[in-house]
Design a protein around this motif. Structure first.
Motif, mmCIF file in Angstrom:
data_model
loop_
_atom_site.group_PDB
_atom_site.id
_atom_site.type_symbol
_atom_site.label_atom_id
_atom_site.label_comp_id
_atom_site.label_asym_id
_atom_site.label_seq_id
_atom_site.Cartn_x
_atom_site.Cartn_y
_atom_site.Cartn_z
ATOM 1 N N PRO A 100 60.805 74.838 -3.393
ATOM 2 C CA PRO A 100 60.361 73.774 -2.491
ATOM 3 C C PRO A 100 60.451 74.195 -1.031
ATOM 4 O O PRO A 100 61.468 74.735 -0.588
ATOM 5 N N ALA A 101 59.370 73.958 -0.316
ATOM 6 C CA ALA A 101 59.340 74.138 1.135
ATOM 7 C C ALA A 101 59.717 75.553 1.577
ATOM 8 O O ALA A 101 60.137 75.768 2.707
ATOM 9 N N ARG A 102 59.523 76.527 0.699
ATOM 10 C CA ARG A 102 60.038 77.866 0.983
ATOM 11 C C ARG A 102 59.482 78.482 2.262
ATOM 12 O O ARG A 102 60.254 78.914 3.119
ATOM 13 N N ASN A 103 58.174 78.538 2.397
ATOM 14 C CA ASN A 103 57.638 79.200 3.589
ATOM 15 C C ASN A 103 57.921 78.401 4.863
ATOM 16 O O ASN A 103 58.025 78.986 5.946
ATOM 17 N N THR A 104 58.035 77.078 4.737
ATOM 18 C CA THR A 104 58.419 76.282 5.908
ATOM 19 C C THR A 104 59.821 76.684 6.365
ATOM 20 O O THR A 104 60.072 76.876 7.564
ATOM 21 N N ILE A 105 60.722 76.825 5.412
ATOM 22 C CA ILE A 105 62.098 77.225 5.762
ATOM 23 C C ILE A 105 62.116 78.651 6.298
ATOM 24 O O ILE A 105 62.718 78.929 7.340
ATOM 25 N N SER A 163 60.714 62.269 -2.877
ATOM 26 C CA SER A 163 60.722 61.365 -1.725
ATOM 27 C C SER A 163 59.601 61.732 -0.766
ATOM 28 O O SER A 163 59.236 62.898 -0.627
ATOM 29 N N THR A 164 59.073 60.721 -0.094
ATOM 30 C CA THR A 164 58.029 60.974 0.905
ATOM 31 C C THR A 164 58.453 60.440 2.269
ATOM 32 O O THR A 164 57.617 60.247 3.151
ATOM 33 N N ASP A 165 59.761 60.237 2.445
ATOM 34 C CA ASP A 165 60.238 59.684 3.711
ATOM 35 C C ASP A 165 61.448 60.461 4.206
ATOM 36 O O ASP A 165 62.486 60.507 3.547
ATOM 37 N N TYR A 191 64.642 71.944 5.615
ATOM 38 C CA TYR A 191 65.550 71.678 4.496
ATOM 39 C C TYR A 191 65.362 70.258 3.970
ATOM 40 O O TYR A 191 65.394 70.025 2.759
ATOM 41 N N ALA A 192 65.195 69.320 4.878
ATOM 42 C CA ALA A 192 64.981 67.931 4.450
ATOM 43 C C ALA A 192 63.714 67.829 3.612
ATOM 44 O O ALA A 192 63.660 67.112 2.609
ATOM 45 N N LEU A 193 62.688 68.568 4.005
ATOM 46 C CA LEU A 193 61.430 68.591 3.261
ATOM 47 C C LEU A 193 61.641 69.143 1.851
ATOM 48 O O LEU A 193 61.102 68.612 0.871
ATOM 49 N N ALA A 194 62.429 70.204 1.746
ATOM 50 C CA ALA A 194 62.722 70.783 0.425
ATOM 51 C C ALA A 194 63.436 69.762 -0.458
ATOM 52 O O ALA A 194 63.071 69.568 -1.627
ATOM 53 N N LEU A 195 64.417 69.092 0.096
ATOM 54 C CA LEU A 195 65.161 68.098 -0.683
ATOM 55 C C LEU A 195 64.252 66.931 -1.058
ATOM 56 O O LEU A 195 64.298 66.429 -2.184
ATOM 57 N N ALA A 196 63.409 66.516 -0.127
ATOM 58 C CA ALA A 196 62.492 65.405 -0.393
ATOM 59 C C ALA A 196 61.569 65.747 -1.557
ATOM 60 O O ALA A 196 61.301 64.908 -2.428
ATOM 61 N N GLU A 197 61.111 66.977 -1.577
ATOM 62 C CA GLU A 197 60.199 67.360 -2.645
ATOM 63 C C GLU A 197 60.890 67.320 -4.009
ATOM 64 O O GLU A 197 60.339 66.837 -4.995
ATOM 65 N N ALA A 200 71.138 74.574 -4.135
ATOM 66 C CA ALA A 200 71.634 73.189 -4.194
ATOM 67 C C ALA A 200 70.512 72.208 -4.514
ATOM 68 O O ALA A 200 70.758 71.141 -5.067
ATOM 69 N N PHE A 201 69.261 72.580 -4.175
ATOM 70 C CA PHE A 201 68.145 71.672 -4.394
ATOM 71 C C PHE A 201 67.544 71.810 -5.793
ATOM 72 O O PHE A 201 66.843 70.915 -6.254
ATOM 73 N N GLY A 202 67.774 72.966 -6.465
ATOM 74 C CA GLY A 202 67.242 73.156 -7.808
ATOM 75 C C GLY A 202 65.724 73.105 -7.835
ATOM 76 O O GLY A 202 65.057 73.298 -6.827
ATOM 77 N N GLY A 203 65.181 72.885 -9.018
ATOM 78 C CA GLY A 203 63.759 72.596 -9.129
ATOM 79 C C GLY A 203 62.842 73.795 -9.211
ATOM 80 O O GLY A 203 61.643 73.658 -9.090
#
Lengths: 249, 249
Positions: A107-112, B126-128, B116-122, A75-78
């Motif tokens: 994006p944010a893969r290892n964090t997730i 977005s930085t907030d 997940y919010a971090l992934a979407l922000a990236e 859903a986030f693409g990229g």
């Protein structure tokens, strides 16, 4: 046959992609006596064949359990790994690989992934997470660096019931990244020491008919490392035999 | 009708559950001029009605976009919110609510949601990030404390391309938790100032026919706070009229 865990073995959560690195990490965790609960992710990646590899690796190395969690990154693409409209780069040399953050970035893969591992650890009463990140060949993934892993560990110790209940002395929960400072050659050597069958693993970003392409960044890094050990990457199948092109008796 | 965002509004990612707190956070973020991209989660919770509430709230408060990501916490079990075999506690007083970590705990929930919010922000540039956690009524959720939020923010700044590319001076990415130090009464007052229609929100842990039960910890905290403001919680519907029991005229 792998030995099964001792009845009193401490549980650990091992992130297992089905690739070379995480297979090595599982073997290391097993050698340290942990009962290993493996966690893989179905995140809409093109290379679903890696999930089958993860199951094979978990079984071969005597994991206690193996779960696959479905997560919705598409859903986030990229990223080329999850977005069919982008192309995976091919035949790049190492300078090109390390020059920038690659298009294959999720994006944010290892964090997730570590967040899910933390959730599973809490349910299992485990205080040990294992992840196969590596700073030597990380080629631009910021969440493969040691400072990221250390920071996630601090966050995890603040996030959980276990962290709250623990004494304030040592961190209660540990994020183990045993490959962090190893070259690919050293990782493969470590895995061979611990009985990893790398023919079971899968690292290719762009497999053709479930076989490694041999040309993407990931395949090239593997292949080069096996070459330095005087071996052929077993994931590439048997070497072609010169002269055996079906043109003679 | 809510005003739409200015064309040059900075994007923010707002975690939106459909409950009272996150609705207030969205209103606060909008008042600060952000173009708000809301993110809700379908994580197998019993109270699916809260996802419908999230959509209503996003629309009413002029969100730029609203996404619902499906995540698979049910596989981990261990919480009354996701495990049908456990009962949600009812009619507890505040001492009982705050005495221990409640059975409604979802393992690593805010760590996963913020990831997940971090992934979407990236992806959005977005930085907030905005999250409606609150340390006053957190009643034992460790991932609602300010030290957790601060630590996640540090981790997020190490996890992303944006973090790597940013100067090393200030943290590049901020996790805003504007309700952290507010009482429930203050939160509701803040939301009313910013035009939140709390009748659209849903906080109940155990709804009956999509209506708030009025008896679980979450309903009791809301109801008490509205009472202190001299109001009835609009999520509970119209007050019963004494004498109107269908027994006459």
């Amino acid at each position: 046959m792998p030995e099964s865990s001792a009845p009193d073995a401490r549980p650990a959560v091992v992130l297992l992609s089905g690739g070379l690195d995480s297979a090595t990490v599982l073997a290391v965790a097993r050698s340290q006596g942990f009962a290993c609960h493996c966690l893989s992710f179905d995140y809409g990646q093109r290379h679903q064949v890696e999930l089958a590899a993860a199951a094979r690796v978990a079984d071969a190395l005597g994991a206690a359990t193996h779960r696959t969690a479905s997560i919705d990154l598409r859903a986030f693409g990229g990223s080329a790994l999850t977005d069919d409209a982008l192309d995976v780069p091919k035949d790049r040399d190492e300078a090109a690989m390390s020059a920038d953050i690659p298009v294959t970035y999720v994006p944010a893969r290892n964090t997730i992934f570590l967040s899910y591992a933390l959730a599973l650890a809490e349910v299992l009463g485990s205080t040990d997470l294992f992840i196969g990140v590596n700073a030597v060949d990380y080629s631009g993934y910021p969440d493969c660096r040691p400072e990221f892993i250390a920071s996630f560990e601090r966050t995890a110790n603040l996030a959980t019931k276990a962290g709250v209940e623990a004494a304030e002395a040592d961190p209660h929960l540990r994020v183990h990244a045993p490959l962090m400072d190893l070259t690919k050659v050293q990782i493969i050597g470590l895995g061979l020491e611990h009985g990893v069958d790398y023919a079971l693993t899968h690292s290719c970003y762009d497999p053709v008919d479930d076989a490694a392409c041999g040309r993407c960044d990931s395949c090239r890094l593997r292949s080069k490392a096996f070459g330095e050990l005087g071996r052929r990457d077993p994931a590439l199948g048997p070497a072609p035999k010169p002269g055996n092109w079906g043109c003679g008796g």
